[in-house]
Motif scaffolding. Structure first.
Motif: not given
Length: 146
Positions: A81-91
């Motif tokens: 709180n507040p929500r955290v922006e997230l990106q996911l990466r797989l290498l």
């Protein structure tokens, strides 16, 4: 202070502590997180006869493990709180430290957060330490969480 945190995760207990720290830092600084999971190259290529079933089993298990590690990061980011922006990466098929540093460069992260298993002495020397390599190779600050 930080706007984009690259979180190296492997689903281990050491990594779980790093995830919590990264999410807390992102929440505090209003930063986004890119969570990266690196699948090391298949360790048995070039040794005797190559077994394609072994490679498939290795990759399938690694991808399942990555999905579990990413799901945990997603849950913590959504609960923040507040929500955290997230990106996911797989290498795939890259040495862990090299992949993490390359991903940090590609994503223009301004901090790398990674867990440490705390190996030292002979075991640390023989096994190598991803966190030590990150500190050496990275062009941005590296936060190592024990």
């Amino acid at each position: 202070m930080f706007k984009h945190i690259l979180l190296a995760t492997d689903g281990s207990p050491a990594s779980e502590k790093a995830v919590a720290m990264a999410v807390d830092l992102a929440r505090t600084h209003g930063a986004k997180i890119t969570a990266v999971y690196v699948i090391d190259p298949y360790p048995y290529i070039g040794i005797g006869d190559t077994n394609p079933m072994g490679l498939q089993a290795y990759m399938s298990a690694a991808q399942d493990h990555a999905a579990q590690a990413h799901a945990h990061v997603e849950a913590l980011c959504e609960a923040a709180n507040p929500r955290v922006e997230l990106q996911l990466r797989l290498l795939e098929d890259v040495a862990t430290a090299k992949g993490i540093v390359q991903c940090a460069n590609d994503e223009q992260a301004d901090l790398i957060v990674a867990g440490s298993h705390g190996r030292s002495g002979l075991s640390g020397l023989l096994l190598g330490s991803v966190s030590s390599k990150l500190v050496t190779l990275a062009q941005v600050p590296v936060l190592v969480v024990r």
